[in-house]
Design a protein around this motif. Structure first.
Motif, mmCIF file in Angstrom:
data_model
loop_
_atom_site.group_PDB
_atom_site.id
_atom_site.type_symbol
_atom_site.label_atom_id
_atom_site.label_comp_id
_atom_site.label_asym_id
_atom_site.label_seq_id
_atom_site.Cartn_x
_atom_site.Cartn_y
_atom_site.Cartn_z
ATOM 1 N N UNK A 236 120.455 19.798 8.838
ATOM 2 C CA UNK A 236 121.653 19.840 9.676
ATOM 3 C C UNK A 236 122.905 20.254 8.910
ATOM 4 N N UNK A 237 122.986 19.853 7.657
ATOM 5 C CA UNK A 237 124.187 20.186 6.875
ATOM 6 C C UNK A 237 124.179 21.615 6.349
ATOM 7 N N UNK A 238 123.098 22.346 6.546
ATOM 8 C CA UNK A 238 123.064 23.769 6.204
ATOM 9 C C UNK A 238 122.161 24.153 5.064
ATOM 10 N N UNK A 290 121.272 31.980 6.154
ATOM 11 C CA UNK A 290 121.776 32.160 4.790
ATOM 12 C C UNK A 290 123.279 31.908 4.727
ATOM 13 N N UNK A 291 124.005 32.374 5.716
ATOM 14 C CA UNK A 291 125.449 32.144 5.753
ATOM 15 C C UNK A 291 125.765 30.654 5.912
ATOM 16 N N UNK A 292 124.976 29.946 6.707
ATOM 17 C CA UNK A 292 125.155 28.496 6.845
ATOM 18 C C UNK A 292 124.955 27.802 5.504
ATOM 19 N N UNK A 293 123.937 28.238 4.779
ATOM 20 C CA UNK A 293 123.641 27.613 3.491
ATOM 21 C C UNK A 293 124.712 27.948 2.446
ATOM 22 N N UNK A 294 125.221 29.173 2.485
ATOM 23 C CA UNK A 294 126.335 29.518 1.593
ATOM 24 C C UNK A 294 127.530 28.616 1.871
ATOM 25 N N UNK A 295 127.774 28.373 3.131
ATOM 26 C CA UNK A 295 128.894 27.512 3.507
ATOM 27 C C UNK A 295 128.673 26.079 3.027
ATOM 28 N N UNK A 300 131.571 22.411 -0.598
ATOM 29 C CA UNK A 300 131.535 21.449 -1.695
ATOM 30 C C UNK A 300 132.058 22.062 -2.983
ATOM 31 N N UNK A 301 132.757 23.185 -2.848
ATOM 32 C CA UNK A 301 133.375 23.876 -4.003
ATOM 33 C C UNK A 301 132.359 24.194 -5.091
ATOM 34 N N UNK A 302 131.102 24.328 -4.710
ATOM 35 C CA UNK A 302 129.991 24.720 -5.573
ATOM 36 C C UNK A 302 129.466 23.593 -6.462
ATOM 37 N N UNK A 346 137.718 28.320 -2.236
ATOM 38 C CA UNK A 346 136.715 27.287 -2.461
ATOM 39 C C UNK A 346 135.904 27.500 -3.737
ATOM 40 N N UNK A 347 135.966 28.695 -4.329
ATOM 41 C CA UNK A 347 135.254 28.926 -5.596
ATOM 42 C C UNK A 347 136.182 28.827 -6.798
ATOM 43 N N UNK A 348 137.459 28.571 -6.559
ATOM 44 C CA UNK A 348 138.431 28.606 -7.656
ATOM 45 C C UNK A 348 138.089 27.600 -8.759
#
Length: 405
Positions: A236-238, A290-295, A300-302, A346-348
């Motif tokens: 559910x969370x991706x 895949x886009x859901x999983x990237x999100x 979570x800022x990676x 979010x990747x900073x």
């Protein structure tokens, strides 16, 4: 070039004498060629009081005594010299970095030519073709048994690791060596405990099936059934989690939260599936998943907890190669770069982690070495400069810089 006096040199670079010496980085050179270079990497400069033909090098009293001994005896001792360290946000590799990276295996050279040096496609293809016949690629191919596997008792995992490494090396799937290798896998390897299921059809865990999907899509053909199974297992969370299934341990409930480790393995496989250019009813759903999983990663800022903002696992801030099933920040960012995802705020924090891991000489060390039993040493010792980490970090920083101009 005529020499600068010290005050002019420091004035032009807008630094104090203290800052200049704090910015110096120790390296090994012969005393006869020791120089102080400009802060911007420019030509050597002479400081006031240093006669022409004599190099300036700030050294300790002990080192100075050794230097005097060299002058007295004419002995060619090696001593310390200094190069200016890189600025924290100096993203571009310097010529010395590229030279060091190119002085290596074809698997690294062709990727440097493509990702950092912008060489012509023909030159890149020529260099890439050498992966099948030279260096690490040829060595790993030679370790495959006629039965199609690598390793002994743990042949299934060692075979998986070996195939993923061959893909990461960039072995050309169209080469005769790659075709021979993957045909052995496809025709001869099965999971006996799963009613002799063919190896490239996958097994039970999504972290393994994601990589098998990527291997099959890259070297052979995309497997629609395996891709659909992974889509059905998305949480559910991706993301995905190998511990989300009750058969793993009947004594505890299955996890409802995704795992970074499993998610990155599946993401890389789905990307290869899409890139295979296969048109099917599953393809659009794969892109969406895949886009859901990237999100999931980006939210979570990676590397941070969505609930607390704390670092989930500090080991993710240390970089390794090969990564096998392990997630880390550099692997996550390199996936986003490879997928063509545009970086945002979010990747900073993750980018800052990559920058902080860089040594002052502009190279990245090997922080960890995960056990994988592939019988091939791809890297130097832990703590030493790593060409794989340096290559991946530099192309990630280039991707970030070019996308945020």
């Amino acid at each position: 070039m005529t020499g600068f006096i010290a005050s002019e040199f420091l004035s032009r670079n807008r630094v104090s004498l203290k800052e200049a010496f704090e910015g110096l980085e120790l390296c090994e050179r012969k005393l006869s060629c020791t120089v102080l270079r400009g802060l911007d990497g420019s030509n050597p400069v002479r400081l006031l009081g240093n006669p022409p033909g004599r190099a300036f090098c700030p050294i300790s009293a002990h080192a100075g005594a050794r230097a005097n001994a060299v002058q007295r005896t004419g002995e060619n001792l090696r001593t310390a010299c200094y190069n200016i360290r890189m600025r924290p946000h100096d993203y571009a590799p310097r010529p010395a970095h590229l030279k060091w990276l190119l002085d290596s295996d074809p698997a690294i050279r062709w990727q440097v030519m493509r990702d950092l040096a912008d060489e012509a496609p023909n030159a890149i293809a020529t260099e890439r073709s050498r992966v099948a016949t030279e260096g690490w690629g040829a060595q790993l191919l030679a370790l495959q048994s006629p039965a199609g596997n690598w390793g002994g008792l743990k042949w299934d995992l060692i075979t998986l690791y070996s195939l993923v490494v061959l893909k990461d090396l960039g072995l050309d799937a169209a080469s005769k060596q790659a075709r021979k290798m993957i045909d052995r896998v496809d025709k001869r390897l099965v999971f006996k405990l799963l009613n002799n299921r063919p190896y490239l059809h996958g097994e039970t865990e999504p972290c393994i099936n994601g990589r098998i999907l990527g291997i099959g899509s890259y070297f052979k053909e995309p497997n629609d059934a395996l891709a659909k199974r992974l889509l059905d297992e998305q949480l559910e969370d991706g993301g995905w989690n190998c511990e989300a299934w009750p058969f793993l341990s009947p004594k505890r409930p299955p996890s409802r939260r995704s795992s970074f480790h499993t998610t990155i393995c599946v993401l890389e496989g789905l990307l290869e599936y899409e890139r295979a250019g296969h048109k099917s009813a599953v393809t659009k759903s794969v892109t969406k998943a895949r886009k859901r999983a990237e999100n999931y990663l980006l939210e979570r800022c990676m590397f941070r907890s969505l609930r607390t903002g704390e670092v989930i696992d500090k080991r993710w801030l240390r970089f390794s190669f090969p990564t096998f099933w392990h997630y880390d920040v550099l692997r996550g960012l390199d996936y986003l770069r490879n997928a063509g995802t545009k970086p945002d705020s979010r990747v900073r924090d993750a980018i800052e982690i990559v920058i902080k891991r860089r040594h002052q000489n502009g190279r990245w060390p090997l922080n960890l070495l995960h056990p994988g039993d592939i019988s091939l040493q791809l890297e130097t010792a832990v703590g030493r400069a790593s060409r794989w980490n340096t290559l991946r970090a530099l192309r990630v920083l280039r991707w970030y810089k070019n996308s945020t101009k």
